[in-house]
Design an enzyme around this catalytic site. Structure first.
Site, PDB file in Angstrom:
ATOM      1  N   ARG A   5     -10.368 -11.523   1.673  1.00  0.00           N
ATOM      2  CA  ARG A   5     -11.314 -12.498   1.123  1.00  0.00           C
ATOM      3  C   ARG A   5     -10.738 -13.904   1.119  1.00  0.00           C
ATOM      4  O   ARG A   5     -11.484 -14.883   1.140  1.00  0.00           O
ATOM      5  CB  ARG A   5     -11.749 -12.071  -0.274  1.00  0.00           C
ATOM      6  CG  ARG A   5     -10.671 -12.038  -1.323  1.00  0.00           C
ATOM      7  CD  ARG A   5     -10.993 -11.113  -2.472  1.00  0.00           C
ATOM      8  NE  ARG A   5     -10.951  -9.712  -2.068  1.00  0.00           N
ATOM      9  CZ  ARG A   5     -11.213  -8.678  -2.865  1.00  0.00           C
ATOM     10  NH1 ARG A   5     -11.534  -8.901  -4.124  1.00  0.00           N
ATOM     11  NH2 ARG A   5     -11.151  -7.446  -2.403  1.00  0.00           N
ATOM     12  N   LYS A  17       0.832  -1.198   0.000  1.00  0.00           N
ATOM     13  CA  LYS A  17       0.000   0.000   0.000  1.00  0.00           C
ATOM     14  C   LYS A  17       0.874   1.258   0.000  1.00  0.00           C
ATOM     15  O   LYS A  17       2.053   1.208   0.387  1.00  0.00           O
ATOM     16  CB  LYS A  17      -0.876   0.025   1.260  1.00  0.00           C
ATOM     17  CG  LYS A  17      -1.906  -1.080   1.355  1.00  0.00           C
ATOM     18  CD  LYS A  17      -2.652  -0.985   2.683  1.00  0.00           C
ATOM     19  CE  LYS A  17      -3.681  -2.091   2.828  1.00  0.00           C
ATOM     20  NZ  LYS A  17      -4.834  -1.910   1.939  1.00  0.00           N
TER      21      LYS A  17
END
Length: 486
Positions: free
Chosen positions: A338, A264
């Protein structure tokens, strides 16, 4: 926490350093309180606008030393949410005034008392654990009495019990999520789960790295492979529902998310300690379940890990065979939540659940879609979605339904595996939901709390940092499946 009690004495007869009362716009407080309030009302110093406060000395006109007026706005009906905000404003103003004890007039019964208790507890919340000096500019409000009509005392006490439990759920979640990631490791969360189990007679199982790999939780094992703090898979079981199939709560707990190899941007990365907020909320909800001794079977599953780069990190282009047997192609290692949720959803099948709800700070796309005022809600069962939406409205933790059209599943079809873990930028929250849907063959719903789990500003009964969302929504949902009520 402040000690909150029920008192059935007349407000004007309660000897307290500070008496708070809600006042609607254009109205006066009841009975002799109106006499004390008149200077502020007639002088234009207090209009009753929602959240407005005015502090008055009583001069002996009533037993309380000071009277605090709290604006309720001009609506005729008072929702639980408005009562929470009113109680929070009253409690905070009481604390800042230096009062150690205070009383609050509550017009109503169980539901109103429950809302007031939640608002006061949450409004007073502060996270000062690591402040070595200057912890507090003001003191602590130690005791708050809720003044109710004696004819409704029994329901008020029931409401107080539920309100304190719901507040404890959110405060547990806030405390866990506000901890820095060097403290709140996967092992730390596992120990907090064990403490909840010991307090409330629950069963707790914690899988370490070896057991995670042996169980075939490949998504969790891969995401946590490069981290020095090993992953944990936490199972917490509350069994008070006889032979009924359980409700399973699943919470994503990435205790720090750097994005892994798909790292990130550095700006704001410190907020990624909040990426375990879903898991924190699930553990918070289990604290309330235990306190209320809900006559249900409830199972909590919390996959906990860090997501860090390193020589052993999983990589874009890798293919994982997840717990269900499906294969997943890794497009981005920053779409790690996920993967660990997919394993947990597959693991949940062994319980033959009546419903499974997963909670996760899953996608920035959900923040773009809904901002910070509602969580995204998706699932494969319309009745369950409606149930959760209603619970969110009642709890003041709104969730808004989003679609899972087949076209979103098409976006995540894999090139070299069954599915891929990212469908690109378009509909990012929905393709993430579509990914999870592939692992749920039971009534299932997904709450994306990326925009609601933490906040940069204080307001109402929320303070800067972790909000505890959706712990109270989960408690409200579970209460709706029992006869326990305020």
């Amino acid at each position: 926490m402040v000690e909150i009690r029920i008192n059935t004495a007349a407000p004007e007869e309660v000897p307290t350093p500070l008496l708070a009362v809600g006042v609607r716009a254009g109205a006066s407080p009841p009975g002799r309180l109106a006499e004390v309030a008149d200077p502020a009302l007639s002088g234009g110093d207090f209009s009753g606008e929602e959240g407005e406060t005015a502090l008055l000395y009583t001069g002996g006109a009533i037993a309380a030393q000071r009277l605090l007026l709290v604006g309720l706005g001009n609506e005729d009906s008072l929702s639980p949410e408005r009562l929470r905000r009113m109680a929070a404003a009253a409690a905070r103003r009481g604390r800042s005034s230096g009062a150690r004890e205070a009383a609050l007039v509550v017009d109503g019964g169980g539901q109103e008392v429950r809302a007031a208790a939640e608002g006061a507890e949450l409004g007073l919340y502060r996270f000062f654990r690591y402040k070595s000096s200057g912890r507090e500019e003001d003191g602590e409000l130690e005791r708050l009495e809720l003044l109710v009509d004696g004819r409704r005392e029994e329901e008020a006490r029931r409401g107080l019990r539920v309100g304190l439990a719901a507040a404890a759920a959110a405060i547990t979640a806030r405390d866990l999520a506000n901890e820095p990631s060097n403290i709140a490791t996967p092992g730390f969360l596992a120990e907090r789960a064990r403490e909840i189990a010991r307090r409330h007679g629950m069963a707790c199982t914690v899988l370490d790295r070896t057991a995670i790999e042996e169980e075939g939780l490949a998504g969790l094992a891969a995401v946590g492979r490069a981290a020095g703090n090993e992953p944990r898979f936490i199972v917490l079981e509350h069994r008070r529902g006889g032979e009924a199939p359980p409700v399973v709560l699943v919470g994503k707990a990435v205790t720090f998310d750097s994005g892994g190899i798909s790292i990130k941007p550095s700006s704001g990365m410190e907020d990624m300690k909040y990426d375990m907020s879903g898991g924190a909320a699930v553990l918070g909800a289990m604290e309330a379940v235990g306190r209320l001794e809900l006559p249900l079977n409830v199972v909590a599953l919390v996959p906990a890990t860090e997501n860090l780069p390193g020589g052993r990190a999983f990589k874009p282009g890798d293919v994982l065979r997840l717990h269900s047997g499906k294969t997943a192609e890794i497009v981005s290692t920053d779409a790690e939540g996920r993967l660990i949720l997919a394993d947990a959803l597959s693991y949940a099948r062994r319980y033959a659940p009546s419903a499974v709800i997963d909670c996760a700070t899953l996608t920035g796309a959900c923040v773009v879609a809904l901002g910070h005022h509602a969580s995204g809600l998706m699932g494969n069962d319309e009745d369950l979605i409606a149930e959760l939406r209603a619970a969110g409205e009642a709890a003041g933790e709104r969730a808004w339904p989003l679609p899972l059209f087949e076209e979103y599943t098409e976006q995540i079809k894999g090139d070299v595996a069954d599915i891929k873990n990212s469908g690109g930028r378009p509909g990012g929250a929905l393709t993430a939901g579509a990914f999870l849907k592939e692992f749920a063959d039971y009534p299932w719903a997904h709450l994306d709390v990326a925009g609601t789990a933490y906040t940069k500003e204080s307001g109402g009964y929320r303070t800067k940092g972790a909000t505890g969302v959706p712990a109270r929504l989960l408690v409200e949902f579970l209460l709706g499946r029992t006869e326990v009520a305020a």
